[in-house]
Every structure is written in structure tokens, then in C-alpha cells.
Write a protein that holds these residues in place. Structure first.
Motif, PDB file in Angstrom:
ATOM      1  N   ARG A  27     -20.842 -53.560 -36.995  1.00 25.00           N
ATOM      2  CA  ARG A  27     -21.660 -52.936 -35.950  1.00 25.00           C
ATOM      3  C   ARG A  27     -22.462 -53.955 -35.157  1.00 25.00           C
ATOM      4  N   GLN A  34     -24.270 -44.703 -36.455  1.00 23.38           N
ATOM      5  CA  GLN A  34     -23.363 -44.795 -35.314  1.00 23.38           C
ATOM      6  C   GLN A  34     -23.741 -45.905 -34.350  1.00 23.38           C
ATOM      7  N   ALA A  35     -24.876 -46.532 -34.564  1.00 20.56           N
ATOM      8  CA  ALA A  35     -25.425 -47.439 -33.556  1.00 20.56           C
ATOM      9  C   ALA A  35     -24.788 -48.818 -33.614  1.00 20.56           C
ATOM     10  N   ARG A  36     -24.527 -49.361 -32.452  1.00 23.62           N
ATOM     11  CA  ARG A  36     -24.137 -50.758 -32.306  1.00 23.62           C
ATOM     12  C   ARG A  36     -25.417 -51.583 -32.246  1.00 23.62           C
ATOM     13  N   HIS A  85     -26.086 -43.745 -20.803  1.00 33.96           N
ATOM     14  CA  HIS A  85     -25.788 -44.493 -22.020  1.00 33.96           C
ATOM     15  C   HIS A  85     -26.440 -43.903 -23.273  1.00 33.96           C
ATOM     16  N   GLY A  86     -26.975 -42.704 -23.181  1.00 32.89           N
ATOM     17  CA  GLY A  86     -27.532 -42.054 -24.362  1.00 32.89           C
ATOM     18  C   GLY A  86     -28.821 -42.686 -24.844  1.00 32.89           C
ATOM     19  N   GLN A 135     -27.035 -44.592 -30.092  1.00 32.08           N
ATOM     20  CA  GLN A 135     -25.784 -45.330 -29.984  1.00 32.08           C
ATOM     21  C   GLN A 135     -25.968 -46.844 -30.002  1.00 32.08           C
ATOM     22  N   HIS A 136     -27.178 -47.307 -29.678  1.00 37.47           N
ATOM     23  CA  HIS A 136     -27.422 -48.744 -29.600  1.00 37.47           C
ATOM     24  C   HIS A 136     -28.814 -49.060 -30.142  1.00 37.47           C
ATOM     25  N   GLY A 142     -21.767 -52.397 -23.726  1.00 35.91           N
ATOM     26  CA  GLY A 142     -21.983 -50.958 -23.769  1.00 35.91           C
ATOM     27  C   GLY A 142     -23.325 -50.493 -23.255  1.00 35.91           C
ATOM     28  N   GLU A 158     -27.758 -39.614 -35.305  1.00 32.85           N
ATOM     29  CA  GLU A 158     -26.434 -40.030 -34.850  1.00 32.85           C
ATOM     30  C   GLU A 158     -26.355 -40.177 -33.332  1.00 32.85           C
ATOM     31  N   ASP A 159     -27.328 -39.626 -32.615  1.00 31.70           N
ATOM     32  CA  ASP A 159     -27.334 -39.732 -31.164  1.00 31.70           C
ATOM     33  C   ASP A 159     -27.756 -41.118 -30.680  1.00 31.70           C
TER      34      ASP A 159
END
Length: 292
Positions: free
Chosen positions: A165, A129-131, A51-52, A109-110, A187, A106-107
Motif C-alpha cells: 500500500r 483500503q488506503a494508499r 478523489h474521495g 482512499q489515501h 491517485g 473504508e472510504d
């Protein structure tokens, strides 16, 4: 069920994403010998093999550092800068620390938030980019009317990005060690839960992570000082005790949840490690790999 065996491997980095040096020294942190204390903004960066990158809280952000003397209508009020004697440093922002680990902002994600106070959410816009995951009660309190001293100073909408977001949750699902829990965050792996702990704010929550060796619970501002956990009798310096009382929205709920966490920290010491957002000694111990 309190815990299931984790199948997703995670690596956790402990980040200090902000330093406060309030007048009072050891009355705030229990150890300082000078006139000022040192409080941290303890955030977590989780590397998940599927999940990054996932952040737990963000501390202060790049825009907080760039605009340290913004007017009261903006990011951090003059009142809170004065009370906490905030030291804004670009190198301490989550964004810069993520980059030093070899990643891009940007990596991420959450982002999972314990709550939306200015010292926990200042870096949200550094991760476009994060949720963003949080309790619905916290979101509602933060976007509602900001009447009163505490609400005006704690929630700073200028720190937040667009609403698309945001992922908001209500407590649901099976219990986690007797606490309500939000499982299956959108996610995210099932090893990451939101644990509602209202009192400091209406939608305050802890973030529980299952990793090799058991659970880690980031309890946010459910407590401020290490002596409030892992001991039968609560210990807390006068300054930290007073700050918690000043910022609380529901004293009864806050103290009840803190008592329940204290019991958890003793009864399930082998299964759960608990940390808070601002205790410098807990942070140092976590960095050294000896979190109690």
C-alpha cells in the motif's frame, strides 16, 4: 510556480487524533496552569469532490487504544508513554471521527504522512483500503536498523500494515515558494503536495493543500509551538524546545527549515496558512476557522 488556481474543490476537517499531557504544563504548551500540559495530534481529513477521502497523518489508532500496555516490542514504548503521558481514547482515533462524519473507514482512499513517528502513524491499519504516501527517505529510515534511543522509540513497525500500500517519493518537480516539492502524488489531485522538511526525521515532509483562499501547509513536526512561526524572533517553551532537540536527527537541517518556514509564514501570510501537529492553540483556532 508557487501556486496555481485550484479547480478541484476540497473541504478540510481538522481532527485531534490523540492527546498527550506531559508533566511540565505551560513549559510544553505555553498556556496550561496545572502540572500537565496538553498537546494534540492535529490531523486533516480532506473531502475531495473527485478523489474521495484523504487523511493527512493518522495520530493514534484503534489498536493503540486496545493495547495501551503492550510490551516494548509492540506499538508504543513504555518510555514514550511516560515522557508524553499519553491519553489513549477510542473516540479520538481518526477512524471513529471519520465514522461520526457519516463515512466508513473504508472510504478513506489515501493517507499522506508527514513522517512515521508512532503518534502520526498509529492509525494506518484502521484504513485497510488506503494508499499510503510518504517520502522515500522516511520509509528507508523507518524500515532500516533501529539503533539508538530515539530510533527505537519513534518507529514502531507493529503499527504498519503491508508494504504493497506504500507509495514512496523523492523530491522532484518545480519549486513551491522556494521549497522542493513532490507533485502529482499517485491517485491524488494536483492540489496536494509533499514538501520535504528533513531534520526532525530524515524523510520528514510537510503537506501542502491548495483550497479556496490559498494554501494550507501542515508542517508536521517541523515546529511544535505557534511562537516559532509568524514572528521575526522564535519563541518556544523550554519543554517543547527540549523535546524537539531530543527527537531530531539533524539539528542544522531542522533549524534551517524551521527558519525558512518562519520566513514563509511572514512574507506570504496572505497566501499560505501554516499549522503544526501538536500545538493545541493552533488546533483550537483551526476548529474555530481563525487559523493565523
Amino acid at each position: 510556480m508557487a501556486a496555481a488556481k485550484s479547480e478541484v474543490q476540497v473541504r478540510i476537517h481538522h481532527l485531534n487524533c490523540g492527546t498527550d499531557c506531559p508533566l511540565g504544563g505551560r513549559l510544553f504548551d505555553g498556556v496550561s496552569k496545572g502540572l500537565t500540559g496538553r498537546l494534540v495530534c492535529h490531523c486533516l481529513l480532506i473531502e475531495s469532490d473527485q478523489h474521495g477521502l484523504i487523511l493527512v497523518d493518522t495520530g493514534y489508532g484503534l489498536q493503540d487504544v486496545a493495547c495501551p500496555h503492550a510490551p516494548p516490542s509492540a506499538r508504543i514504548t513504555r518510555t514514550m508513554r511516560t515522557i508524553l503521558n499519553i491519553r489513549l481514547r477510542e473516540e479520538e482515533t481518526a477512524c471513529r471521527q471519520v465514522e461520526r462524519l457519516g463515512y466508513r473507514c473504508e472510504d478513506v482512499q489515501h493517507i499522506v504522512l508527514t513522517h512515521l513517528d508512532f503518534d502520526h502513524a498509529g492509525g494506518l491499519d484502521d484504513f485497510p483500503q488506503a494508499r499510503i504516501h510518504l517520502m522515500g527517505a522516511e520509509y528507508d529510515a523507518a524500515i532500516g536498523p533501529r539503533h539508538g534511543f530515539v530510533t527505537r522509540n519513534r518507529y514502531r513497525p507493529a503499527q504498519w500494515g503491508t508494504a504493497d500500500r506504500w507509495r514512496r517519493y523523492g523530491a522532484r518537480g518545480e519549486k513551491w515558494f522556494g521549497f522542493g516539492a513532490v507533485r502529482d502524488l499517485e491517485g491524488l489531485p494536483p492540489e496536494i503536495l509533499l514538501v520535504p522538511l528533513p531534520g526532525h526525521t530524515w524523510g520528514h515532509a510537510g503537506v501542502a493543500i491548495h483550497r479556496a483562499g490559498g494554501w494550507l501547509l501542515h508542517a508536521g513536526d517541523a515546529y511544535f509551538y505557534r511562537g516559532e512561526m509568524r514572528e521575526a524572533t522564535r519563541r518556544c517553551p523550554a519543554g517543547s524546545r527540549a523535546y524537539q532537540m531530543m527527537m531530531e536527527v539533524d539539528r542544522k537541517a531542522r533549524l534551517e527549515n524551521q527558519q525558512r518556514l518562519r520566513h514563509l509564514s511572514i512574507a506570504h501570510h496572505d497566501d499560505v496558512r501554516i499549522l503544526c501537529a501538536h500545538d493545541r492553540t493552533e488546533f483550537d483556532r483551526a476548529i474555530e476557522g481563525r487559523l493565523l
